[in-house]
Design a protein around this motif. Structure first.
Motif, short mmCIF file in Angstrom:
data_model
loop_
_atom_site.label_atom_id
_atom_site.label_comp_id
_atom_site.label_asym_id
_atom_site.label_seq_id
_atom_site.Cartn_x
_atom_site.Cartn_y
_atom_site.Cartn_z
N ILE A 16 0.85 -1.20 0.00
CA ILE A 16 0.00 0.00 0.00
C ILE A 16 0.88 1.24 0.00
N HIS A 17 1.91 1.22 0.83
CA HIS A 17 2.80 2.37 1.00
C HIS A 17 3.48 2.77 -0.31
N ASP A 18 3.96 1.78 -1.06
CA ASP A 18 4.70 2.12 -2.29
C ASP A 18 3.87 2.02 -3.56
N GLY A 19 2.58 1.72 -3.43
CA GLY A 19 1.70 1.69 -4.60
C GLY A 19 1.73 0.39 -5.39
N SER A 20 2.56 -0.56 -4.98
CA SER A 20 2.67 -1.81 -5.75
C SER A 20 1.43 -2.68 -5.61
N ILE A 21 0.56 -2.39 -4.63
CA ILE A 21 -0.67 -3.17 -4.50
C ILE A 21 -1.55 -2.99 -5.74
N ILE A 22 -1.51 -1.80 -6.33
CA ILE A 22 -2.28 -1.54 -7.55
C ILE A 22 -1.64 -2.29 -8.72
N ASP A 23 -0.31 -2.28 -8.78
CA ASP A 23 0.39 -3.05 -9.81
C ASP A 23 0.04 -4.53 -9.72
N ASN A 24 0.07 -5.07 -8.50
CA ASN A 24 -0.25 -6.48 -8.31
C ASN A 24 -1.67 -6.79 -8.77
N TYR A 25 -2.60 -5.90 -8.45
CA TYR A 25 -4.00 -6.10 -8.81
C TYR A 25 -4.22 -5.99 -10.32
N LEU A 26 -3.59 -5.00 -10.93
CA LEU A 26 -3.77 -4.77 -12.38
C LEU A 26 -2.79 -5.58 -13.24
N GLY A 27 -1.73 -6.10 -12.64
CA GLY A 27 -0.72 -6.83 -13.38
C GLY A 27 0.05 -5.96 -14.36
N THR A 28 0.45 -4.76 -13.92
CA THR A 28 1.11 -3.80 -14.81
C THR A 28 2.63 -3.80 -14.68
N ASN A 29 3.21 -4.82 -14.07
CA ASN A 29 4.66 -5.02 -14.02
C ASN A 29 5.45 -3.83 -13.48
N GLY A 30 4.94 -3.14 -12.50
CA GLY A 30 5.70 -2.08 -11.86
C GLY A 30 5.51 -0.68 -12.42
N TYR A 31 4.73 -0.53 -13.49
CA TYR A 31 4.56 0.79 -14.10
C TYR A 31 3.74 1.74 -13.23
N VAL A 32 2.68 1.23 -12.60
CA VAL A 32 1.86 2.07 -11.73
C VAL A 32 2.69 2.50 -10.52
N LYS A 33 3.45 1.56 -9.96
CA LYS A 33 4.31 1.89 -8.82
C LYS A 33 5.33 2.96 -9.20
N LEU A 34 5.92 2.85 -10.38
CA LEU A 34 6.90 3.82 -10.84
C LEU A 34 6.27 5.21 -10.96
N ILE A 35 5.14 5.29 -11.62
CA ILE A 35 4.45 6.58 -11.78
C ILE A 35 4.04 7.14 -10.42
#
Length: 189
Positions: free
Chosen positions: A139-158
């Motif tokens: 949740i803190h680093d945003g990777s939960i959205i990446d995991n849910y959407l399967g976007t390979n780290g792009y959402v976390k990066l943005i």
């Protein structure tokens, strides 16, 4: 440049910073709230008993030469996950954390938040637990959205870039909102 014109420019900069600070604050309020709460929880995870993170157990020996092969321990951890937790869960590992000083091996799974601790020498199960701190970290680093959407780290990066730039802008504008009026009063004398 005259003193009156200089003061007018400083006041304009102050108004612009105030507007930017206010609009970014309103726009990113929820994200900053989530980052602050999750950061607090991550900061206290080691002191939360076993609420956030299963306690690291102690095995029988720290002598690696007496340990079972890592491949055998991995197979055992997967069997334990399937037999004791659920055979429906993914057995894909995120990482294997070898704690030779404690005599244990932690198996952290990638698609869920379970962790299994085994004695390195005997393969005995020392702990099966939910790693809630991993959820909080995602949740803190945003990777939960990446995991849910399967976007390979792009959402976390943005997310990381946007929140880092926003924090930098808040720091600069906040400082100027505090210091700007003092500077204006000083130069007005």
């Amino acid at each position: 440049m005259s003193l009156k014109k200089k003061r007018k420019n400083q006041a304009k900069i102050l108004r612009n910073f105030r507007a930017l600070h206010r609009s970014m604050g309103a726009l990113l309020f929820v994200f900053f709230f989530m980052i602050s709460i999750s950061g607090l929880l991550l900061g206290i995870k080691k002191n939360s008993g076993s609420l956030m993170l299963p306690k690291t157990q102690t095995g029988t020996t720290s002598e690696l030469k007496n340990w079972l092969p890592l491949s055998d321990l991995k197979e055992k951890a997967i069997r334990v996950l399937e037999d004791s937790v659920s055979s429906e869960l993914s057995t894909e590992l995120d990482r294997i954390d070898v704690r030779d000083e404690k005599g244990i091996v932690k198996f952290i799974f990638a698609k869920h938040y379970y962790g299994i601790q085994l004695d390195g020498a005997t393969g005995a199960v020392l702990s099966i637990g939910k790693r809630r701190s991993d959820v909080v970290e995602n949740i803190h680093d945003g990777s939960i959205i990446d995991n849910y959407l399967g976007t390979n780290g792009y959402v976390k990066l943005i997310y990381t870039i946007v929140m880092s730039v926003a924090l930098l802008v808040f720091t600069i504008t906040g400082f100027w909102l505090w210091y700007g009026p003092k500077y204006m009063r000083k130069t007005n004398r």
